[in-house]
Every structure is written in structure tokens, then in C-alpha cells.
Scaffold this active site. Structure first.
Site, PDB file in Angstrom:
ATOM      1  N   HIS A  59      -8.461  -0.901   5.595  1.00  0.00           N
ATOM      2  CA  HIS A  59      -8.797  -2.198   6.183  1.00  0.00           C
ATOM      3  C   HIS A  59      -9.280  -3.133   5.070  1.00  0.00           C
ATOM      4  O   HIS A  59     -10.097  -2.724   4.242  1.00  0.00           O
ATOM      5  CB  HIS A  59      -9.874  -2.045   7.261  1.00  0.00           C
ATOM      6  N   ASN A  69       0.833  -1.209   0.000  1.00  0.00           N
ATOM      7  CA  ASN A  69       0.000   0.000   0.000  1.00  0.00           C
ATOM      8  C   ASN A  69       0.867   1.257   0.000  1.00  0.00           C
ATOM      9  O   ASN A  69       0.543   2.235  -0.667  1.00  0.00           O
ATOM     10  CB  ASN A  69      -0.960   0.000   1.193  1.00  0.00           C
ATOM     11  N   GLN A 102      -7.611  -4.919  -6.618  1.00  0.00           N
ATOM     12  CA  GLN A 102      -8.859  -4.326  -7.133  1.00  0.00           C
ATOM     13  C   GLN A 102      -9.423  -3.232  -6.231  1.00  0.00           C
ATOM     14  O   GLN A 102     -10.281  -2.477  -6.655  1.00  0.00           O
ATOM     15  CB  GLN A 102      -9.911  -5.418  -7.327  1.00  0.00           C
ATOM     16  N   ASN A 130      -7.018   4.992   7.816  1.00  0.00           N
ATOM     17  CA  ASN A 130      -6.591   3.592   7.841  1.00  0.00           C
ATOM     18  C   ASN A 130      -7.195   2.858   6.646  1.00  0.00           C
ATOM     19  O   ASN A 130      -8.311   3.148   6.244  1.00  0.00           O
ATOM     20  CB  ASN A 130      -7.094   2.955   9.149  1.00  0.00           C
TER      21      ASN A 130
HETATM   22  C1  GAR Z   1      -3.254  -4.741   3.833  1.00  0.00           C
HETATM   23  O1  GAR Z   1      -4.090  -5.731   3.297  1.00  0.00           O
HETATM   24  C2  GAR Z   1      -4.039  -3.836   4.769  1.00  0.00           C
HETATM   25  O2  GAR Z   1      -5.342  -3.601   4.328  1.00  0.00           O
HETATM   26  C3  GAR Z   1      -4.029  -4.635   6.031  1.00  0.00           C
HETATM   27  O3  GAR Z   1      -2.709  -5.148   6.101  1.00  0.00           O
HETATM   28  C4  GAR Z   1      -2.213  -5.368   4.782  1.00  0.00           C
HETATM   29  C5  GAR Z   1      -0.860  -4.710   4.654  1.00  0.00           C
HETATM   30  O4  GAR Z   1      -0.270  -4.990   3.403  1.00  0.00           O
HETATM   31  N1  GAR Z   1      -4.377  -3.831   7.170  1.00  0.00           N
HETATM   32  C6  GAR Z   1      -5.083  -4.292   8.201  1.00  0.00           C
HETATM   33  O5  GAR Z   1      -5.425  -5.454   8.306  1.00  0.00           O
HETATM   34  C7  GAR Z   1      -5.419  -3.255   9.267  1.00  0.00           C
HETATM   35  N2  GAR Z   1      -6.385  -3.755  10.183  1.00  0.00           N
HETATM   36  P1  GAR Z   1       0.942  -4.122   2.829  1.00  0.00           P
HETATM   37  O6  GAR Z   1       1.988  -4.000   3.942  1.00  0.00           O
HETATM   38  O7  GAR Z   1       1.456  -4.927   1.667  1.00  0.00           O
HETATM   39  O8  GAR Z   1       0.411  -2.779   2.419  1.00  0.00           O
END
Ligand code: GAR
Length: 207
Positions: free
Chosen positions: A110, A14, A179, A108
Site C-alpha cells: 500500500h 511492483n 524509494q 499487499n
Molecule cells: C502501487 O503504488 C501500489 O502501492 C498501489 O497501486 C500501485 C500499483 O502500481 N496499490 C494500492 O493502492 C493498493 N491499495 P504498479 O501496477 O505499477 O505496481
């Protein structure tokens, strides 16, 4: 310029989507001051470094107790003094004192359609495991402002993603990222940076 701090815990895909969107002009008026990780080994810190953005590691594990971490984390944020804090896969609970000091300035991402599959214990891959266990046919992602509750703040944007036969948590996680998450989060930052969102009576409105 919207001075922004991004908080991460792991892979940082992200964060990468945000950096790419800044480079390509999809996010304007935004400067990333620093990336904070609670995990020294986070790939996200490498991504920040490659982009010339200072990486800061602050883990609750290196403090005597949670209160000491909360104070130090809040103090560091006050020192950086961002206009916006983006939790991009940050798996540490934000201290209450920080929420109140940065009220309306923390967002945030999620990986579900809140209020499904959120709250205590729902993070990362676990969210997708639970969605598959329940047999939902549609899931998705949500960007929201952070308040004192867990995944309870005003919702900025949501996007639905289909669950497909044979999905594993990993396959579903990737589809939700591609997506929904990597589109919604940069869009929300650009909207905030360009004054397109406001909170009225606890709900987000486009202006
Ligand atoms: C993502 O899927 C994000 O939505 C989730 O952690 C992942 C991080 O991926 N966040 C949560 O679960 C927050 N409650 P990334 O480090 O590759 O961006």
C-alpha cells in the site's frame, strides 16, 4: 520453493521489481506460478508474458454479480494452490472466503504509512492526492498481511519517504515507488520464502 501468485491491475512496476529481484537473486526460493489481472489491458500482463509466466485475466465485470466473481476467483486461486498470494497494485477487494482459505498467506503493498491514507477509496494515485491535500511532510509505503479488513492486517514492513515542495501526485507516487515499494515488496517475499517472518498475537516478528 515458495509457489507464488501475483495479482495486479495496471502498470505492474511492483511485479517488475519482483521479477527483477528473482532474476538477480535478491529473492530466493520463489517461483511465480501465474499473474492474475482484473484488467485485460494491464501492462503487467505483458511483463508476465515477457517472463514466460502465465497471465490470467479475471474481471468482476465479466461475471453476473460480485458473488459470482468472488466464487470464481477463489476457485481459481484454490486450483493454482499457491503458498503465497502477492497483491502488487491489485485494486479489487479480496473475497472474504479467499482471505479465510489463504489466511496468513496473502500480502499487499500500500502506498502510504498505514494507518494514514488507507482503507476504502484510498488506492493508487488517490492516496498521494490525499497526502498532498493534507500537507504531510513524510509519507511512504507499507507491506502487510491481508485480513478481512481493508488495509488492516498485520504490518510486515514500512519505509518513510519525504514529501518535497512542488510535488504532484504523480511525482510523489514515483518517489514512493522508487524509494519504498520496489524495495519493501521483494524483501518481504524473500523473508517469507526463507522463513524469516512469523505472526504472533496479530503482529509480525522476525525469526
Ligand atoms: C502501487 O503504488 C501500489 O502501492 C498501489 O497501486 C500501485 C500499483 O502500481 N496499490 C494500492 O493502492 C493498493 N491499495 P504498479 O501496477 O505499477 O505496481
Amino acid at each position: 520453493m515458495l509457489k507464488t501468485v501475483v495479482c495486479v491491475s495496471g502498470g505492474g512496476t511492483n511485479l517488475q521489481a519482483i521479477l527483477d529481484a528473482i532474476d538477480s537473486g535478491k529473492i530466493t526460493n520463489t517461483e511465480i506460478l501465474a499473474v492474475i489481472s482484473n484488467n485485460a489491458g494491464a501492462k503487467a500482463l505483458e511483463r508476465a508474458e515477457r517472463h514466460g509466466i502465465p497471465g490470467i485475466c479475471m474481471s468482476p465485470k465479466s461475471f453476473a454479480d460480485r458473488e459470482a466473481f468472488n466464487e470464481a476467483f477463489t476457485a481459481k486461486m484454490e486450483e493454482l494452490s499457491p503458498d503465497l498470494v502477492v497483491l502488487a497494485g491489485f485494486l479489487v477487494r479480496i473475497p472474504e472466503q479467499m482471505v479465510s482459505k489463504f489466511s496468513g498467506r496473502i500480502i499487499n503493498i500500500h502506498p502510504s504509512l498505514i494507518p494514514s491514507f488507507c482503507g476504502v477509496g484510498y488506492y493508487g494515485l488517490k492516496v498521494h492526492e490525499k497526502a498532498l491535500e493534507r500537507g504531510v511532510k513524510v509519507t511512504g509505503a507499507t507491506v502487510h498481511f491481508v485480513n478481512e479488513g481493508m488495509d488492516e492486517g498485520p504490518i510486515i514492513a514500512q519505509k518513510a519517504v519525504a514529501v518535497e515542495q512542488g510535488d504532484t501526485p504523480e511525482i510523489l507516487q514515483r518517489r514512493v515507488m522508487e524509494q519504498a515499494e520496489w524495495i519493501l515488496l521483494p524483501q518481504a517475499i524473500d523473508d517469507i520464502a526463507n522463513g524469516r517472518l512469523e505472526i504472533v498475537d496479530g503482529h509480525v516478528r522476525r525469526v
